[in-house]
Design a protein around this motif. Structure first.
Motif, short mmCIF file in Angstrom:
data_model
loop_
_atom_site.label_atom_id
_atom_site.label_comp_id
_atom_site.label_asym_id
_atom_site.label_seq_id
_atom_site.Cartn_x
_atom_site.Cartn_y
_atom_site.Cartn_z
N ASP A 27 0.84 -1.17 0.00
CA ASP A 27 0.00 0.00 0.00
C ASP A 27 0.89 1.24 0.00
O ASP A 27 1.61 1.50 0.95
N SER A 29 0.12 4.28 0.24
CA SER A 29 -0.30 5.36 1.11
C SER A 29 0.33 5.26 2.49
O SER A 29 0.32 6.20 3.26
N SER A 46 -10.37 -1.10 7.77
CA SER A 46 -11.76 -1.00 8.20
C SER A 46 -12.55 -2.27 7.89
O SER A 46 -12.48 -2.79 6.79
N TYR A 80 -3.10 -5.83 0.01
CA TYR A 80 -4.53 -6.14 -0.05
C TYR A 80 -4.83 -7.09 -1.20
O TYR A 80 -4.20 -7.00 -2.25
N PRO A 83 -8.39 -3.76 -4.30
CA PRO A 83 -8.09 -2.34 -4.10
C PRO A 83 -8.96 -1.78 -2.95
O PRO A 83 -10.18 -1.89 -2.99
N PRO A 84 -8.33 -1.21 -1.93
CA PRO A 84 -9.11 -0.72 -0.79
C PRO A 84 -10.02 0.47 -1.15
O PRO A 84 -11.01 0.69 -0.47
N ASP A 85 -9.72 1.19 -2.20
CA ASP A 85 -10.52 2.36 -2.59
C ASP A 85 -11.37 2.10 -3.84
O ASP A 85 -11.74 3.01 -4.56
N ARG A 86 -11.74 0.85 -4.08
CA ARG A 86 -12.45 0.49 -5.32
C ARG A 86 -13.82 1.13 -5.43
O ARG A 86 -14.32 1.33 -6.52
N GLU A 87 -14.47 1.47 -4.32
CA GLU A 87 -15.79 2.11 -4.38
C GLU A 87 -15.71 3.49 -5.02
O GLU A 87 -16.69 3.97 -5.57
N GLN A 88 -14.56 4.13 -4.96
CA GLN A 88 -14.38 5.45 -5.56
C GLN A 88 -13.90 5.39 -7.00
O GLN A 88 -13.68 6.43 -7.62
N ASP A 89 -13.72 4.21 -7.55
CA ASP A 89 -13.26 4.06 -8.93
C ASP A 89 -14.31 4.65 -9.88
O ASP A 89 -15.45 4.20 -9.91
#
Length: 150
Positions: A27, A29, A46, A80, A83-89
């Motif tokens: 990651d 970040s 989370s 991971y 992708p931990p931020d896939r909802e924002q894709d």
């Protein structure tokens, strides 16, 4: 034939789950610190719970999405399976967005030579069709599918 296909899919899912975590990039970040490793306070991802650990790594699991995260205890880096931020894709939509939630995707041919695809998110996780059980040093996930395309 169907039972052996399901057994093969389960075996592949287990192997993929085991190997994907080792192959994913860390990651970016997370910032690497050069100080004492105990001072590292990277948060647990989370919705994930600790399911296994040793002196080097900690394995976290999300029981809703079946995602796995592996944390290097010394550096704090987290790998991971998804992708931990896939909802924002903003690019992926529909089934392709669901594929970002998959740990396993299979392309196969039916007895009539039609190519079919399935993945564990769109065909199992989205329908809550999986079972999780604790095993020594980890977890076992069995993905099921109520209907077949072939």
């Amino acid at each position: 034939m169907r039972k052996s296909l399901v057994a093969i899919i389960i075996a592949i899912a287990f192997i993929t789950l085991s190997t994907n975590t080792a192959l994913m990039a860390p990651d970016s970040s997370m910032q690497q610190q050069t100080g004492d490793a105990s001072a590292m306070q990277n948060p647990v991802p989370s919705g994930m719970e600790l399911v296994a650990e040793n002196e080097f790594l900690a394995m976290y699991f999300n029981p809703v999405t079946t995602e796995v995260a592996i944390k290097d205890k010394k550096s704090g880096h987290i790998w991971y399976t998804n992708p931990p931020d896939r909802e924002q894709d903003a690019i992926a939509t529909g089934a392709n967005k669901g594929k970002l939630g998959s740990q396993l995707s299979i392309t196969y041919y039916t007895p009539t030579a039609q190519q079919q695809q399935m993945d564990n998110y769109n065909d199992s996780i989205a329908h809550n069709q999986f079972k999780v059980s604790k095993i020594d040093d980890g977890i076992k996930i069995v993905y099921m599918r109520s209907s077949t395309k072939f």
